[in-house]
Scaffold this motif. Structure first.
Motif, mmCIF file in Angstrom:
data_model
loop_
_atom_site.group_PDB
_atom_site.id
_atom_site.type_symbol
_atom_site.label_atom_id
_atom_site.label_comp_id
_atom_site.label_asym_id
_atom_site.label_seq_id
_atom_site.Cartn_x
_atom_site.Cartn_y
_atom_site.Cartn_z
ATOM 1 N N TYR A 28 10.958 21.651 50.619
ATOM 2 C CA TYR A 28 11.761 21.937 51.807
ATOM 3 C C TYR A 28 13.225 21.752 51.434
ATOM 4 C CZ TYR A 28 13.799 20.993 56.444
ATOM 5 O OH TYR A 28 14.583 21.003 57.579
ATOM 6 N N LYS A 29 14.027 22.778 51.706
ATOM 7 C CA LYS A 29 15.432 22.707 51.285
ATOM 8 C C LYS A 29 16.380 22.282 52.402
ATOM 9 C CE LYS A 29 16.461 27.676 51.835
ATOM 10 N NZ LYS A 29 16.873 28.901 51.090
ATOM 11 N N GLY A 30 15.813 21.885 53.546
ATOM 12 C CA GLY A 30 16.650 21.390 54.630
ATOM 13 C C GLY A 30 17.251 20.039 54.294
ATOM 14 N N ARG A 31 18.310 19.680 55.035
ATOM 15 C CA ARG A 31 19.017 18.420 54.791
ATOM 16 C C ARG A 31 18.567 17.312 55.735
ATOM 17 N NH1 ARG A 31 23.575 18.783 51.847
ATOM 18 N NH2 ARG A 31 24.666 17.158 53.032
ATOM 19 N N LEU A 47 5.793 29.820 54.883
ATOM 20 C CA LEU A 47 4.492 29.224 54.602
ATOM 21 C C LEU A 47 3.386 30.169 55.070
ATOM 22 C CD1 LEU A 47 3.782 26.451 53.361
ATOM 23 C CD2 LEU A 47 3.265 25.662 55.671
ATOM 24 N N PRO A 48 2.388 30.474 54.193
ATOM 25 C CA PRO A 48 1.309 31.380 54.604
ATOM 26 C C PRO A 48 0.540 30.808 55.795
ATOM 27 C CG PRO A 48 1.246 30.955 52.230
ATOM 28 C CD PRO A 48 2.232 30.001 52.809
ATOM 29 N N HIS A 102 11.009 25.540 48.241
ATOM 30 C CA HIS A 102 12.339 25.721 48.850
ATOM 31 C C HIS A 102 12.249 26.439 50.199
ATOM 32 C CE1 HIS A 102 14.298 24.122 45.334
ATOM 33 N NE2 HIS A 102 13.753 25.034 44.552
ATOM 34 N N LEU A 103 11.362 25.955 51.057
ATOM 35 C CA LEU A 103 11.203 26.538 52.390
ATOM 36 C C LEU A 103 12.380 26.167 53.288
ATOM 37 C CD1 LEU A 103 7.430 25.724 52.796
ATOM 38 C CD2 LEU A 103 8.385 28.026 52.907
ATOM 39 N N SER A 104 12.775 27.132 54.117
ATOM 40 C CA SER A 104 13.863 26.872 55.064
ATOM 41 C C SER A 104 13.345 26.195 56.327
ATOM 42 C CB SER A 104 14.560 28.185 55.440
ATOM 43 O OG SER A 104 15.094 28.810 54.299
ATOM 44 N N GLU A 105 12.094 26.503 56.692
ATOM 45 C CA GLU A 105 11.507 25.966 57.919
ATOM 46 C C GLU A 105 10.638 24.746 57.606
ATOM 47 O OE1 GLU A 105 12.341 27.127 60.858
ATOM 48 O OE2 GLU A 105 13.606 28.662 59.899
#
Length: 652
Positions: free
Chosen positions: A540-543, A497-498, A516-519
């Motif tokens: 957000y691609k977290g579960r 994220l910028p 699809h951010l990991s954080e």
């Protein structure tokens, strides 16, 4: 309504001064400003308490007519009694019909004069752009003389305005009368009190009509007369009884609006606003539509033409002959071309050709529509981009430019279009991203920005998680947003994220799609002080989402939260006291999510829970019919669910 008519014409005159080449109108600027000043006097008279009281009398009568079928005998008697009392309060009992008729005649004269003047301004603009040299000077001088004539006619009408004494506390007396005769919550009282509190139509020096419209919309929402449809961009609905009442007022004041459909497409030659909506894809309907459009040239006063869901493949030549047209909407069509003849519409201010099912080729003719303020072109095909001709920066008055592709030199041109307030760029790529961002950073008036990338071709492997995937939004770390930006839409993958997102103090709406951010993105976003609307669609691609996503003190003004995720399995907790202003929570396409978070029951401001295609087990747990998790949502007034189990299962 009459005051608004005057104010709109004042804005028209001011826009003529602002938009025309300085040398054209330099000699008649004083005459135009003098007429604007005279119209201030007219607006002041029309806002007089006495004139408002006459409107109140007519409002009550209209409301009685509209409500009569629903009113019981006692209610009708109360209404008639109120109208009699209203006559007594105004001091015109027994003579109100004659005075109202006199007033309507007077207002009709003003409106007729200003309509003629508006037509004359249109004709002048079309004429002067086809002239040069001495011919242009003579036409401008003639225009100045006509402006003086219009001012004289307005002054003469003002001298004949109805005169009658009234109490300085007249409006407050009417409010007391309303409350004494009816309960505060009855439709009549709510309707009339809201109309008394309508936003002022007065015009501030230098204020743009778009700014005034925005202020008025917000005020109407606050009064409960309009409802903002948060799920549909720039969409409002008029609530009952204001919808029915507004139509009756418009008919009474002869604001002619012609609405045609597949059954009846007769267009009056006096029409100023024509809407043709939802034409079925049948040979008969399409033939009827084509015939109606070919006789449009008879509607010489037409200002607004709205063609929606008509499946048109091309614009008839007759449309290019509508010299006074200020709004042209051809949405949800099959247009393939914006023809060269579009340049004949010299008075056009808004052109909306969005949601075409076909690729549209935009001709150089659009560059001649010099009055254009809003150009909307988003397509539903491919990546939604439209390629505009080079030279688009010649449209110096553009405030809205949506759906464009910025390659081929267009990115650089955007940097000089300093009046832009809303910009939507599709298919952003490495070959022009740096130049595009440099241009955007020069747009100090920009309030809304949308950036999206090209979609990667669908994978042939059905097990691939990259089906219908988006490319990476390039070079965002070098970008710095314009200071007035209020709405930001980012569609495309982000590595991170910028950081500049966290410093956008004016941001009220943020849309993040396919990032699809990991954080966790909310570690930055929760400190945005004015954010009201947050849409996270595959952002957000977290579960797992835990309580750190929505903490106490974060998102102090957030009202609308939208979450869509293919990956989300668990949303554990919301801290008590978090999300203090949340009104609507929308959960779409979270097919793996089994539980709503603990603590949702403490978000007492929540009014709407909207779920679309979520897991069946989640719905069972939330069911009001014995669902073990129902306690989390039973305080929410409106729960909506659409999915496989919609019918015969959900009880609220």
């Amino acid at each position: 309504m009459a005051v608004s008519f005057v104010t709109l014409f004042q804005w028209r005159l001011n826009s003529v001064l602002l938009q025309q080449e300085n040398e054209i109108l330099l000699g008649v600027k004083d005459q135009i400003l003098s007429l604007v000043s005279k119209l201030d006097e007219v607006g002041g008279s029309l806002g007089d308490p006495f004139f408002w009281t006459l409107h109140a009398h007519e409002t009550a009568k209209s409301f009685l007519i509209l409500s009569k079928p629903k009113l019981k005998k006692k209610g009708k008697e109360q209404m008639v009694s109120f109208i009699r009392k209203l006559d007594e309060v105004t001091g015109v009992s027994g003579d109100v019909e004659r005075i109202w008729a006199c007033y309507k005649t007077w207002v009709s004269e003003i409106r007729g004069t200003l309509r003629e003047a508006d037509d004359y301004v249109d004709d002048f603009i079309v004429k002067v752009y086809g002239e040069t040299g001495q011919d242009r000077k003579e036409s401008t001088a003639e225009f100045g003389s006509e402006i003086e004539n219009i001012k004289s006619r307005v002054s003469e009408i003002m001298n004949r305005s109805p005169q009658l004494g009234f109490s300085p506390n007249l409006i407050e007396d009417i409010k007391k009368l309303l409350r004494s005769k009816f309960d505060e919550g009855t439709p009549l009282v709510s309707c009339m009190l809201s109309y008394m509190n309508l936003p002022s139509s007065t015009r501030k020096s230098g204020e743009l009509m778009e700014d005034k419209a925005h202020v008025n919309l917000e005020r109407l929402v606050d009064l409960g007369m309009l409802k903002e449809e948060v799920s549909i961009r720039d969409s409002y609905s008029v609530l009952s009884p204001y919808y029915e009442f507004s139509l009756s007022v418009m008919n009474a004041e002869d604001l002619f609006i012609s609405t045609a459909n597949s059954d009846s497409m007769i267009i009056s030659p006096m029409a100023r606003h024509v809407s043709i909506l939802d034409v079925p894809n049948t040979i008969t309907s399409m033939n009827t539509l084509q015939h109606s459009l070919t006789v449009l040239h008879n509607a010489k006063f037409l200002r607004v033409l709205d063609l929606e869901n008509t499946l048109l493949k091309s614009l008839p030549d007759e449309i290019s002959k509508l010299a006074r047209l200020s709004y042209l909407g051809v949405t949800h069509s099959k247009l393939t071309e914006l023809p060269e003849s579009i340049g004949n519409l010299r008075n056009l201010q808004t052109l909306d050709i969005s949601w075409s099912e076909s690729e549209i080729e935009v001709s150089n003719g659009v560059l001649n529509v010099v009055q254009l303020r809003h150009l909307k072109m988003y397509q539903s095909t491919n990546d939604g981009e439209v390629r505009v001709p080079q030279g688009i920066s010649r449209l110096r008055n553009l405030q809205t430019l949506e759906g464009i592709y910025a390659g081929g030199g267009i990115a650089k041109e955007l940097g000089v279009m300093t009046k832009l307030r809303s910009l939507e760029v599709r298919c952003v790529s490495d070959d022009h991203a740096d130049e595009l961002y440099v241009s955007i950073m020069k747009l100090n008036r920009l309030q809304k920005l949308s950036l999206s990338v090209e979609r990667v071709s669908e994978s042939c492997d059905s097990s691939s998680s990259l089906q219908n995937e988006n490319s990476i939004l390039p070079c965002l770390e070098s970008f710095s947003p314009p200071p007035l930006l209020q709405t930001l839409e980012l569609e495309g993958r982000l590595i991170e994220l910028p950081l500049w997102l966290g410093s956008m103090e004016n941001l009220t709406q943020l849309h993040m799609c396919y990032c699809h951010l990991s954080e966790n993105p909310t570690t930055i976003l929760q400190f945005l002080p004015n954010l009201k609307y947050l849409r996270m669609s595959q952002a957000y691609k977290g579960r797992r989402m835990n309580k750190e996503f929505f903490i106490v003190g974060g998102f102090p003004k957030l009202e609308y939260l939208y979450i869509s995720s293919d990956n989300l399995v668990e949303w554990t907790e919301i801290e008590e006291g978090a999300l203090p202003c949340l009104k609507q929570l929308s959960i779409f396409y979270c097919m793996e999510l089994m539980l709503l978070p603990e603590g949702l029951q403490h978000v007492t401001t929540l009014r709407i829970l909207d779920m679309w295609n979520v897991h069946e087990d989640l719905i069972r747990r939330l069911s009001p019919n014995g669902g073990p998790e129902n306690y989390k949502i039973k305080h929410i007034p409106l729960v909506k669910y659409l999915g496989d189990m919609s019918h015969g299962f959900w009880g609220r």
